[in-house]
Design a protein around this motif. Structure first.
Motif, PDB file in Angstrom:
ATOM      1  N   SER A  16       0.836  -1.209   0.000  1.00 64.92           N
ATOM      2  CA  SER A  16       0.000   0.000   0.000  1.00 64.92           C
ATOM      3  C   SER A  16       0.864   1.249   0.000  1.00 64.92           C
ATOM      4  CB  SER A  16      -0.930   0.021   1.220  1.00 64.92           C
ATOM      5  OG  SER A  16      -1.931  -0.951   1.110  1.00 64.92           O
ATOM      6  N   ALA A  17       1.896   1.241   0.833  1.00 61.93           N
ATOM      7  CA  ALA A  17       2.798   2.393   0.910  1.00 61.93           C
ATOM      8  C   ALA A  17       3.510   2.623  -0.417  1.00 61.93           C
ATOM      9  CB  ALA A  17       3.814   2.194   2.041  1.00 61.93           C
ATOM     10  N   LYS A  18       3.724   1.559  -1.138  1.00 61.28           N
ATOM     11  CA  LYS A  18       4.392   1.641  -2.437  1.00 61.28           C
ATOM     12  C   LYS A  18       3.430   2.078  -3.546  1.00 61.28           C
ATOM     13  CE  LYS A  18       7.092  -1.232  -5.519  1.00 61.28           C
ATOM     14  NZ  LYS A  18       7.457  -2.565  -5.886  1.00 61.28           N
ATOM     15  N   GLY A  19       2.127   2.017  -3.257  1.00 68.45           N
ATOM     16  CA  GLY A  19       1.126   2.400  -4.245  1.00 68.45           C
ATOM     17  C   GLY A  19       0.647   1.248  -5.108  1.00 68.45           C
ATOM     18  N   ALA A  20       0.987   0.031  -4.725  1.00 68.15           N
ATOM     19  CA  ALA A  20       0.592  -1.169  -5.471  1.00 68.15           C
ATOM     20  C   ALA A  20      -0.744  -1.674  -4.918  1.00 68.15           C
ATOM     21  CB  ALA A  20       1.671  -2.236  -5.365  1.00 68.15           C
ATOM     22  N   THR A  21      -1.822  -1.001  -5.314  1.00 72.28           N
ATOM     23  CA  THR A  21      -3.139  -1.237  -4.731  1.00 72.28           C
ATOM     24  C   THR A  21      -3.651  -2.663  -4.917  1.00 72.28           C
ATOM     25  OG1 THR A  21      -3.630   1.080  -5.151  1.00 72.28           O
ATOM     26  CG2 THR A  21      -5.490  -0.330  -4.649  1.00 72.28           C
ATOM     27  N   GLU A  22      -3.585  -3.189  -6.134  1.00 72.20           N
ATOM     28  CA  GLU A  22      -4.114  -4.534  -6.375  1.00 72.20           C
ATOM     29  C   GLU A  22      -3.333  -5.590  -5.605  1.00 72.20           C
ATOM     30  OE1 GLU A  22      -4.687  -5.468 -10.499  1.00 72.20           O
ATOM     31  OE2 GLU A  22      -5.570  -3.497 -10.890  1.00 72.20           O
ATOM     32  N   GLU A  23      -2.020  -5.455  -5.594  1.00 66.93           N
ATOM     33  CA  GLU A  23      -1.190  -6.408  -4.855  1.00 66.93           C
ATOM     34  C   GLU A  23      -1.438  -6.284  -3.354  1.00 66.93           C
ATOM     35  OE1 GLU A  23      -0.037  -4.307  -7.166  1.00 66.93           O
ATOM     36  OE2 GLU A  23       1.201  -5.389  -8.599  1.00 66.93           O
ATOM     37  N   ALA A  24      -1.642  -5.065  -2.883  1.00 69.56           N
ATOM     38  CA  ALA A  24      -1.919  -4.841  -1.458  1.00 69.56           C
ATOM     39  C   ALA A  24      -3.226  -5.510  -1.058  1.00 69.56           C
ATOM     40  CB  ALA A  24      -1.970  -3.351  -1.149  1.00 69.56           C
ATOM     41  N   GLU A  25      -4.233  -5.393  -1.908  1.00 71.06           N
ATOM     42  CA  GLU A  25      -5.518  -6.025  -1.614  1.00 71.06           C
ATOM     43  C   GLU A  25      -5.360  -7.533  -1.484  1.00 71.06           C
ATOM     44  OE1 GLU A  25     -10.081  -6.370  -3.300  1.00 71.06           O
ATOM     45  OE2 GLU A  25      -8.675  -5.024  -4.313  1.00 71.06           O
ATOM     46  N   ALA A  26      -4.641  -8.137  -2.416  1.00 71.42           N
ATOM     47  CA  ALA A  26      -4.406  -9.581  -2.363  1.00 71.42           C
ATOM     48  C   ALA A  26      -3.621  -9.959  -1.108  1.00 71.42           C
ATOM     49  CB  ALA A  26      -3.673 -10.041  -3.611  1.00 71.42           C
ATOM     50  N   ALA A  27      -2.617  -9.155  -0.779  1.00 70.78           N
ATOM     51  CA  ALA A  27      -1.796  -9.443   0.406  1.00 70.78           C
ATOM     52  C   ALA A  27      -2.613  -9.338   1.687  1.00 70.78           C
ATOM     53  CB  ALA A  27      -0.603  -8.492   0.459  1.00 70.78           C
ATOM     54  N   HIS A  28      -3.570  -8.414   1.736  1.00 76.93           N
ATOM     55  CA  HIS A  28      -4.400  -8.266   2.939  1.00 76.93           C
ATOM     56  C   HIS A  28      -5.455  -9.358   3.062  1.00 76.93           C
ATOM     57  CE1 HIS A  28      -2.752  -4.731   4.702  1.00 76.93           C
ATOM     58  NE2 HIS A  28      -2.869  -4.048   3.586  1.00 76.93           N
ATOM     59  N   GLN A  29      -5.770 -10.043   1.994  1.00 79.07           N
ATOM     60  CA  GLN A  29      -6.727 -11.141   2.079  1.00 79.07           C
ATOM     61  C   GLN A  29      -6.099 -12.401   2.665  1.00 79.07           C
ATOM     62  OE1 GLN A  29      -8.369 -11.446  -1.871  1.00 79.07           O
ATOM     63  NE2 GLN A  29      -9.653  -9.651  -1.583  1.00 79.07           N
ATOM     64  N   LYS A  30      -4.815 -12.602   2.437  1.00 79.06           N
ATOM     65  CA  LYS A  30      -4.127 -13.809   2.906  1.00 79.06           C
ATOM     66  C   LYS A  30      -4.160 -13.962   4.428  1.00 79.06           C
ATOM     67  CE  LYS A  30      -1.513 -17.457   2.721  1.00 79.06           C
ATOM     68  NZ  LYS A  30      -2.045 -18.747   2.358  1.00 79.06           N
ATOM     69  N   PRO A  31      -3.813 -12.927   5.212  1.00 75.82           N
ATOM     70  CA  PRO A  31      -3.838 -13.139   6.664  1.00 75.82           C
ATOM     71  C   PRO A  31      -5.240 -13.415   7.197  1.00 75.82           C
ATOM     72  CG  PRO A  31      -3.347 -10.856   6.167  1.00 75.82           C
ATOM     73  CD  PRO A  31      -3.315 -11.614   4.876  1.00 75.82           C
ATOM     74  N   LEU A  32      -6.252 -12.923   6.509  1.00 77.46           N
ATOM     75  CA  LEU A  32      -7.613 -13.181   6.958  1.00 77.46           C
ATOM     76  C   LEU A  32      -7.985 -14.651   6.786  1.00 77.46           C
ATOM     77  CD1 LEU A  32      -9.312  -9.963   5.591  1.00 77.46           C
ATOM     78  CD2 LEU A  32      -8.667 -10.474   7.956  1.00 77.46           C
ATOM     79  N   SER A  33      -7.360 -15.328   5.821  1.00 79.36           N
ATOM     80  CA  SER A  33      -7.607 -16.765   5.669  1.00 79.36           C
ATOM     81  C   SER A  33      -6.872 -17.556   6.755  1.00 79.36           C
ATOM     82  CB  SER A  33      -7.201 -17.246   4.278  1.00 79.36           C
ATOM     83  OG  SER A  33      -5.805 -17.203   4.113  1.00 79.36           O
TER      84      SER A  33
END
Length: 75
Positions: free
Chosen positions: A40-57
């Protein structure tokens, strides 16, 4: 280390630190959450969204990812 780099405005170093943490323990929810923060800090929105879904699983109560996922989707 990743959080410090994010707060200092160095998302590339934060991303490297998060990836290193995941290399040690890929099942740690917080490491995935920090990866999402770095992306997110890097501005990679789509990758950030995917990365934030993993810990929720791994742990559905990872509040950092819940908050950041909402923020990323709002953009």
């Amino acid at each position: 280390k990743a959080i410090v780099n994010i707060s200092m405005g160095n998302p590339e170093a934060a991303l490297t630190a998060a990836e290193n943490a995941l290399a040690v323990d890929a099942d740690r929810a917080m490491s995935h959450a920090v990866l999402g923060l770095a992306l997110s800090a890097k501005g990679a929105t789509e990758e950030a969204e995917a990365a934030h879904q993993k810990p929720l699983s791994i742990d559905p109560n990872t509040s950092v990812s819940l908050l950041e996922l909402a923020q990323v989707r709002k953009q």
